[in-house]
Design an enzyme around this catalytic site. Structure first.
Site, mmCIF file in Angstrom:
data_model
loop_
_atom_site.group_PDB
_atom_site.id
_atom_site.type_symbol
_atom_site.label_atom_id
_atom_site.label_comp_id
_atom_site.label_asym_id
_atom_site.label_seq_id
_atom_site.Cartn_x
_atom_site.Cartn_y
_atom_site.Cartn_z
ATOM 1 N N GLU A 1 -8.449 4.399 11.822
ATOM 2 C CA GLU A 1 -7.395 4.076 12.781
ATOM 3 C C GLU A 1 -7.134 5.272 13.684
ATOM 4 O O GLU A 1 -7.884 6.250 13.679
ATOM 5 C CB GLU A 1 -6.126 3.671 12.038
ATOM 6 C CG GLU A 1 -5.614 4.749 11.068
ATOM 7 C CD GLU A 1 -4.281 4.389 10.437
ATOM 8 O OE1 GLU A 1 -3.278 4.453 11.162
ATOM 9 O OE2 GLU A 1 -4.255 4.050 9.235
ATOM 10 N N ASP B 1 -9.970 3.243 5.688
ATOM 11 C CA ASP B 1 -8.857 3.214 6.630
ATOM 12 C C ASP B 1 -9.289 3.990 7.872
ATOM 13 O O ASP B 1 -9.327 5.219 7.874
ATOM 14 C CB ASP B 1 -7.634 3.863 5.965
ATOM 15 C CG ASP B 1 -6.419 3.938 6.891
ATOM 16 O OD1 ASP B 1 -6.536 3.569 8.066
ATOM 17 O OD2 ASP B 1 -5.353 4.392 6.418
ATOM 18 N N ASP C 1 0.858 -1.194 0.000
ATOM 19 C CA ASP C 1 0.000 0.000 0.000
ATOM 20 C C ASP C 1 0.888 1.236 0.000
ATOM 21 O O ASP C 1 1.926 1.271 0.655
ATOM 22 C CB ASP C 1 -0.975 -0.001 1.184
ATOM 23 C CG ASP C 1 -0.285 -0.011 2.539
ATOM 24 O OD1 ASP C 1 0.014 1.083 3.074
ATOM 25 O OD2 ASP C 1 -0.053 -1.114 3.077
#
Length: 277
Positions: free
Chosen positions: A167, A165, A76
């Site tokens: 987090e 994503d 990534d």
């Protein structure tokens, strides 16, 4: 004795005032409040997949030497990698890739086109991810922003579904100032809008520790949402509640070539199956 004139007295007062102002200026300079440039908080838009995990959960990991299941190497990348040498990654064994497309509703990766198309051109199966900032805009609004700026899915057999994503917050409070129920609601809004716009369930990228801390270890997404787990260690470790297996695993932030490196939980035909939907 000479008696000062009015003009002389005025000049004396001006001189005294000037000295005082100079001294005050020096004092303020020596005790200046740090500017925004001195702040350790990174600039908005600079977050990348796993940046918060690395900061909160330990050091760089190593390849998964003890996990012997069939896995397929991936990578990534974000703007931090700039223009990527995709042929080098392909020749090193990387067969799939995710590229940061957007963040919040305010940032688009300026290297997205080179990275996203470059991965495709060398033969990789590729997809895009969105770095969530739940404190800046709603989940549905961020899903729209993502889909409209590189996060859409196409049934060409080479495009993976988009990734949320979610987090640690690199810009402030770990859980973005949200309660467990507020965070779960925000994530649900994003996932629902992405599904409505693309026909696919988005993937969730997170770490177990963050998920437990910020969603109360909510288990309600596991039945429909593939999991990409972040853990820089030799094994995947425990998963968030509800998931009995992971789809992808980010196992190191110090890849042998470039970017964070990942393993798909299965052979290449399983990567293709996820792309095909």
């Amino acid at each position: 004795m000479q008696i000062p004139t009015a003009a002389a007295s005025g000049r004396s007062r001006l001189l005294t005032s000037g000295v005082a102002l100079a001294a005050l200026s020096l004092l303020l300079t020596l005790h200046a409040v740090p500017s925004a440039a001195d702040d350790d908080t990174p600039a908005r838009g600079t977050a990348s997949m796993g940046s918060g995990v690395l900061a909160h959960e330990g050091v760089h990991g190593q390849p998964a030497a003890t996990d012997r299941t069939t896995q397929t190497e991936g990578v990534d990348v974000s703007s931090h990698q700039g223009e990527v040498a995709w042929s080098t990654l392909w020749n090193s064994g990387v067969k799939w890739a995710y590229v940061k497309a957007t963040e919040g509703t305010y940032y688009r990766n300026p290297y997205h086109a080179q990275q996203y198309n470059g991965a495709y051109d060398v033969g990789m199966i590729r997809g895009a991810y969105h770095f969530a900032t739940p404190d800046t805009a709603g989940g549905a609004a961020q899903a729209d922003y993502f889909v409209d700026r590189g996060g859409a899915w196409s049934k060409d057999g080479r495009t993976l579904p988009g990734v949320l994503d979610i987090e640690y917050n690199p810009y402030g409070d770990t859980c973005y100032g949200m309660t467990h129920s507020q965070m779960v609601g925000w994530i649900r809004d994003f996932l629902d809008r992405y599904k409505a716009r693309t026909g696919r369930n988005a993937v969730i990228y997170t770490s177990t520790n963050w998920w437990q801390q910020c969603t109360g270890d909510y288990s309600g997404f596991a039945s429909t949402t593939p999991l990409w787990i972040a853990r820089y260690a030799s094994t995947v470790g425990p998963l968030p509640a509800g998931w009995t297996f992971h789809t992808m695993w980010q196992y190191t932030s110090t890849g042998p070539v470039v970017g964070d490196h990942d393993k798909f939980n299965g052979a290449l035909d399983r990567v293709k199956a996820l792309a095909e939907g």
